[in-house]
Write a protein that holds these residues in place. Structure first.
Motif, PDB file in Angstrom:
ATOM      1  N   GLU A 150       0.828  -1.207   0.000  1.00  0.00           N
ATOM      2  CA  GLU A 150       0.000   0.000   0.000  1.00  0.00           C
ATOM      3  C   GLU A 150       0.865   1.260   0.000  1.00  0.00           C
ATOM      4  OE1 GLU A 150      -2.138   3.415   1.230  1.00  0.00           O
ATOM      5  OE2 GLU A 150      -0.642   2.460   2.519  1.00  0.00           O
ATOM      6  N   THR A 151       1.946   1.247   0.765  1.00  0.00           N
ATOM      7  CA  THR A 151       2.834   2.407   0.838  1.00  0.00           C
ATOM      8  C   THR A 151       3.463   2.690  -0.512  1.00  0.00           C
ATOM      9  OG1 THR A 151       3.341   2.058   3.178  1.00  0.00           O
ATOM     10  CG2 THR A 151       4.941   3.309   1.891  1.00  0.00           C
ATOM     11  N   ILE A 152       3.941   1.651  -1.179  1.00  0.00           N
ATOM     12  CA  ILE A 152       4.579   1.833  -2.486  1.00  0.00           C
ATOM     13  C   ILE A 152       3.593   2.412  -3.499  1.00  0.00           C
ATOM     14  CG2 ILE A 152       5.546   0.592  -4.474  1.00  0.00           C
ATOM     15  CD1 ILE A 152       6.903  -1.291  -2.413  1.00  0.00           C
ATOM     16  N   ARG A 153       2.413   1.849  -3.557  1.00  0.00           N
ATOM     17  CA  ARG A 153       1.418   2.322  -4.532  1.00  0.00           C
ATOM     18  C   ARG A 153       1.001   3.769  -4.224  1.00  0.00           C
ATOM     19  NH1 ARG A 153      -0.918  -3.039  -3.517  1.00  0.00           N
ATOM     20  NH2 ARG A 153      -0.226  -4.451  -5.160  1.00  0.00           N
ATOM     21  N   ARG A 154       0.761   4.061  -2.957  1.00  0.00           N
ATOM     22  CA  ARG A 154       0.302   5.397  -2.575  1.00  0.00           C
ATOM     23  C   ARG A 154       1.384   6.450  -2.817  1.00  0.00           C
ATOM     24  NH1 ARG A 154       1.089   7.377   2.186  1.00  0.00           N
ATOM     25  NH2 ARG A 154       1.158   5.301   3.172  1.00  0.00           N
ATOM     26  N   CYS A 155       2.608   6.156  -2.433  1.00  0.00           N
ATOM     27  CA  CYS A 155       3.689   7.140  -2.599  1.00  0.00           C
ATOM     28  C   CYS A 155       3.987   7.392  -4.076  1.00  0.00           C
ATOM     29  CB  CYS A 155       4.941   6.674  -1.874  1.00  0.00           C
ATOM     30  SG  CYS A 155       4.819   6.760  -0.068  1.00  0.00           S
ATOM     31  N   GLU A 156       3.915   6.346  -4.899  1.00  0.00           N
ATOM     32  CA  GLU A 156       4.120   6.564  -6.332  1.00  0.00           C
ATOM     33  C   GLU A 156       2.987   7.413  -6.902  1.00  0.00           C
ATOM     34  OE1 GLU A 156       7.035   3.429  -8.330  1.00  0.00           O
ATOM     35  OE2 GLU A 156       4.942   2.829  -8.444  1.00  0.00           O
ATOM     36  N   ALA A 157       1.759   7.135  -6.481  1.00  0.00           N
ATOM     37  CA  ALA A 157       0.611   7.887  -6.991  1.00  0.00           C
ATOM     38  C   ALA A 157       0.659   9.350  -6.548  1.00  0.00           C
ATOM     39  CB  ALA A 157      -0.688   7.240  -6.526  1.00  0.00           C
ATOM     40  N   GLU A 158       1.123   9.584  -5.324  1.00  0.00           N
ATOM     41  CA  GLU A 158       1.148  10.947  -4.778  1.00  0.00           C
ATOM     42  C   GLU A 158       2.441  11.685  -5.088  1.00  0.00           C
ATOM     43  OE1 GLU A 158       0.493  10.355  -0.634  1.00  0.00           O
ATOM     44  OE2 GLU A 158      -1.646   9.861  -0.864  1.00  0.00           O
ATOM     45  N   GLY A 159       3.414  10.990  -5.686  1.00  0.00           N
ATOM     46  CA  GLY A 159       4.692  11.624  -5.978  1.00  0.00           C
ATOM     47  C   GLY A 159       5.537  11.876  -4.752  1.00  0.00           C
ATOM     48  N   THR A 160       5.385  11.031  -3.728  1.00  0.00           N
ATOM     49  CA  THR A 160       6.143  11.216  -2.486  1.00  0.00           C
ATOM     50  C   THR A 160       7.187  10.107  -2.327  1.00  0.00           C
ATOM     51  OG1 THR A 160       4.411  10.018  -1.268  1.00  0.00           O
ATOM     52  CG2 THR A 160       4.288  12.436  -1.312  1.00  0.00           C
ATOM     53  N   ALA A 164      10.132   9.197   3.951  1.00  0.00           N
ATOM     54  CA  ALA A 164      10.729   8.180   4.812  1.00  0.00           C
ATOM     55  C   ALA A 164       9.976   6.856   4.701  1.00  0.00           C
ATOM     56  CB  ALA A 164      10.735   8.662   6.262  1.00  0.00           C
ATOM     57  N   GLU A 165       8.648   6.907   4.597  1.00  0.00           N
ATOM     58  CA  GLU A 165       7.886   5.660   4.537  1.00  0.00           C
ATOM     59  C   GLU A 165       8.131   4.919   3.222  1.00  0.00           C
ATOM     60  OE1 GLU A 165       3.658   6.070   4.650  1.00  0.00           O
ATOM     61  OE2 GLU A 165       3.631   7.853   3.369  1.00  0.00           O
ATOM     62  N   PHE A 166       8.330   5.665   2.127  1.00  0.00           N
ATOM     63  CA  PHE A 166       8.636   5.008   0.856  1.00  0.00           C
ATOM     64  C   PHE A 166      10.022   4.362   0.936  1.00  0.00           C
ATOM     65  CE2 PHE A 166      10.042   4.816  -3.609  1.00  0.00           C
ATOM     66  CZ  PHE A 166       8.973   4.119  -4.161  1.00  0.00           C
ATOM     67  N   LYS A 167      10.974   5.066   1.543  1.00  0.00           N
ATOM     68  CA  LYS A 167      12.325   4.505   1.682  1.00  0.00           C
ATOM     69  C   LYS A 167      12.301   3.244   2.533  1.00  0.00           C
ATOM     70  CE  LYS A 167      14.628   8.946   0.982  1.00  0.00           C
ATOM     71  NZ  LYS A 167      15.382  10.065   1.608  1.00  0.00           N
ATOM     72  N   GLU A 168      11.439   3.211   3.545  1.00  0.00           N
ATOM     73  CA  GLU A 168      11.302   2.014   4.368  1.00  0.00           C
ATOM     74  C   GLU A 168      10.748   0.850   3.541  1.00  0.00           C
ATOM     75  OE1 GLU A 168       8.868   0.452   8.341  1.00  0.00           O
ATOM     76  OE2 GLU A 168       8.877   2.590   7.817  1.00  0.00           O
ATOM     77  N   ALA A 169       9.778   1.156   2.684  1.00  0.00           N
ATOM     78  CA  ALA A 169       9.213   0.116   1.817  1.00  0.00           C
ATOM     79  C   ALA A 169      10.240  -0.369   0.803  1.00  0.00           C
ATOM     80  CB  ALA A 169       7.966   0.649   1.110  1.00  0.00           C
ATOM     81  N   ILE A 170      11.034   0.564   0.270  1.00  0.00           N
ATOM     82  CA  ILE A 170      12.095   0.198  -0.672  1.00  0.00           C
ATOM     83  C   ILE A 170      13.091  -0.740   0.007  1.00  0.00           C
ATOM     84  CG2 ILE A 170      14.135   1.089  -1.859  1.00  0.00           C
ATOM     85  CD1 ILE A 170      11.774   1.597  -3.491  1.00  0.00           C
ATOM     86  N   ALA A 171      13.419  -0.453   1.269  1.00  0.00           N
ATOM     87  CA  ALA A 171      14.355  -1.299   2.007  1.00  0.00           C
ATOM     88  C   ALA A 171      13.808  -2.718   2.155  1.00  0.00           C
ATOM     89  CB  ALA A 171      14.651  -0.695   3.376  1.00  0.00           C
ATOM     90  N   ALA A 172      12.500  -2.832   2.399  1.00  0.00           N
ATOM     91  CA  ALA A 172      11.881  -4.157   2.519  1.00  0.00           C
ATOM     92  C   ALA A 172      11.913  -4.885   1.183  1.00  0.00           C
ATOM     93  CB  ALA A 172      10.440  -4.006   3.009  1.00  0.00           C
ATOM     94  N   PHE A 173      11.625  -4.158   0.103  1.00  0.00           N
ATOM     95  CA  PHE A 173      11.686  -4.744  -1.237  1.00  0.00           C
ATOM     96  C   PHE A 173      13.111  -5.200  -1.549  1.00  0.00           C
ATOM     97  CE2 PHE A 173      12.514  -4.452  -5.771  1.00  0.00           C
ATOM     98  CZ  PHE A 173      11.422  -5.093  -6.341  1.00  0.00           C
ATOM     99  N   SER A 174      14.081  -4.337  -1.247  1.00  0.00           N
ATOM    100  CA  SER A 174      15.475  -4.636  -1.569  1.00  0.00           C
ATOM    101  C   SER A 174      15.971  -5.875  -0.839  1.00  0.00           C
ATOM    102  CB  SER A 174      16.362  -3.438  -1.234  1.00  0.00           C
ATOM    103  OG  SER A 174      16.029  -2.324  -2.040  1.00  0.00           O
ATOM    104  N   LYS A 175      15.537  -6.041   0.416  1.00  0.00           N
ATOM    105  CA  LYS A 175      15.955  -7.206   1.193  1.00  0.00           C
ATOM    106  C   LYS A 175      15.468  -8.502   0.569  1.00  0.00           C
ATOM    107  CE  LYS A 175      17.876  -9.191   4.761  1.00  0.00           C
ATOM    108  NZ  LYS A 175      19.350  -9.253   4.880  1.00  0.00           N
ATOM    109  N   GLU A 176      14.346  -8.445  -0.129  1.00  0.00           N
ATOM    110  CA  GLU A 176      13.798  -9.632  -0.779  1.00  0.00           C
ATOM    111  C   GLU A 176      14.361  -9.857  -2.177  1.00  0.00           C
ATOM    112  OE1 GLU A 176      11.619 -12.019   0.296  1.00  0.00           O
ATOM    113  OE2 GLU A 176      11.858 -11.110   2.276  1.00  0.00           O
ATOM    114  N   PHE A 177      14.472  -8.768  -2.956  1.00  0.00           N
ATOM    115  CA  PHE A 177      14.688  -8.925  -4.400  1.00  0.00           C
ATOM    116  C   PHE A 177      15.960  -8.285  -4.947  1.00  0.00           C
ATOM    117  CE2 PHE A 177      10.037  -8.763  -3.634  1.00  0.00           C
ATOM    118  CZ  PHE A 177       9.753 -10.094  -3.932  1.00  0.00           C
ATOM    119  N   VAL A 178      16.705  -7.559  -4.114  1.00  0.00           N
ATOM    120  CA  VAL A 178      17.927  -6.905  -4.601  1.00  0.00           C
ATOM    121  C   VAL A 178      19.168  -7.520  -3.960  1.00  0.00           C
ATOM    122  CG1 VAL A 178      19.183  -4.733  -4.875  1.00  0.00           C
ATOM    123  CG2 VAL A 178      16.680  -4.768  -5.060  1.00  0.00           C
ATOM    124  N   PHE A 179      19.249  -7.512  -2.628  1.00  0.00           N
ATOM    125  CA  PHE A 179      20.431  -8.034  -1.943  1.00  0.00           C
ATOM    126  C   PHE A 179      20.009  -8.678  -0.641  1.00  0.00           C
ATOM    127  CE2 PHE A 179      24.176  -7.275   0.925  1.00  0.00           C
ATOM    128  CZ  PHE A 179      25.043  -8.150   0.279  1.00  0.00           C
TER     129      PHE A 179
END
Length: 291
Positions: A150-160, A164-179
């Motif tokens: 929800e955070t990823i979709r909302r922040c992309e839609a709102e341009g935010t 900090a909350e988007f960066k937290e979501a990115i960190a969770a994504f990265s832990k799974e799919f990046v490194f």
């Protein structure tokens, strides 16, 4: 023997390093990911220089290369031209090319200009179609906890996407799919200083997931049948460059092989370095022995 220096390219100078310059094997040129990062995280690949020269260069705009402010330079055609200029300046008539992530986009675009002397190409965690990449990331995001989705979709839609909350979501994504390894904070600190966010923003956009930059329509899938040199596709089992899409690219490329690193996400050269070097090294030796 080690050598480093600068090469004049369109728009400025790029910094290069050559490891084991006098080795007899065919040189391999490493194309880093990004765009706008550097070769910093790929330094371990100098181990491929046991029997061949290994060339790494920071693409214009990042790393130790010049950082011009002309945003018109940040397009794939100029980066393709840059690769040709580096090869010409360093006088490498025959080469292997290894691209990682965005580096595979660049490698494919370069190979499709039909340059002479490319003995093989390695697509490591490839991005050869921006539309397919977006589709894969939608599926990957759907595997995250609901609040992160929800955070990823909302922040992309709102341009935010700088929140900090988007960066937290990115960190969770990265832990799974990046490194999937443990973060080396010194490496992260130094690597961040090598980046140029403007290049990434111009060509890709504000996030991994939705392509808003000038690569938005890039898709060379239908042209992969024109790459005839020996080709190796690799990715991690949990890679954002998904095994399904990577295997598909391999299936439409003549004379290609496909390998999955079972314990890795998007950075198997750091997550499973010994196996990565073994797989890449064996492929390069096999190509050299047959030529």
């Amino acid at each position: 023997m080690y050598q480093d220096g600068f090469v004049e390219v369109t728009g400025g100078r790029v910094y290069y390093e050559i490891y084991n310059q006098d080795a007899a094997g065919t040189p391999v040129i490493i194309l880093h990911g990004g765009p706008g990062t550097s070769t910093y995280s790929l330094k371990g690949l100098k181990a491929l220089g046991e029997d061949r020269p290994v060339i790494m260069y920071d693409q214009l705009g990042c790393g130790k290369s010049d950082r011009p402010t002309d945003s018109s330079l940040w397009n794939i055609d100029r980066f393709v031209e840059e690769l040709g200029q580096v090869r010409e300046a360093l006088k490498f008539d025959e080469v292997h090319i290894l691209g990682h992530s965005w580096g595979t986009t660049l490698a494919a675009a370069y190979c499709l200009t039909k340059p002479s002397g490319v003995k093989s190409v390695i697509f490591s965690s490839p991005c050869l179609s921006a539309p397919l990449w977006e589709e894969d990331q939608k599926r990957n995001i759907a595997k995250l906890p609901a609040d992160m989705q929800e955070t990823i979709r909302r922040c992309e839609a709102e341009g935010t996407t700088d929140s900090a909350e988007f960066k937290e979501a990115i960190a969770a994504f990265s832990k799974e799919f990046v490194f999937r390894g443990e973060p080396d904070f010194e490496w992260l600190k130094v690597g961040a200083g090598m980046r140029n966010p403007e290049v990434y923003q111009t060509m890709w956009g504000p996030s991994e997931f939705t392509v808003l930059g000038n690569l938005k329509t890039f898709d060379c899938t239908s042209e992969l049948k024109e790459i005839y040199c020996p080709t190796l596709y690799t990715c991690g089992r949990y890679d954002e460059a998904t095994p399904e899409t990577t295997e598909y690219y391999s299936s439409v490329t003549p004379n290609s092989e496909f390998h999955v690193f079972e314990e890795s996400a998007h950075m198997p050269y750091m997550e499973e370095p010994e196996e990565y070097l073994q797989v890449i090294g064996d492929f390069l030796k096999k190509v050299d022995e047959k030529s």
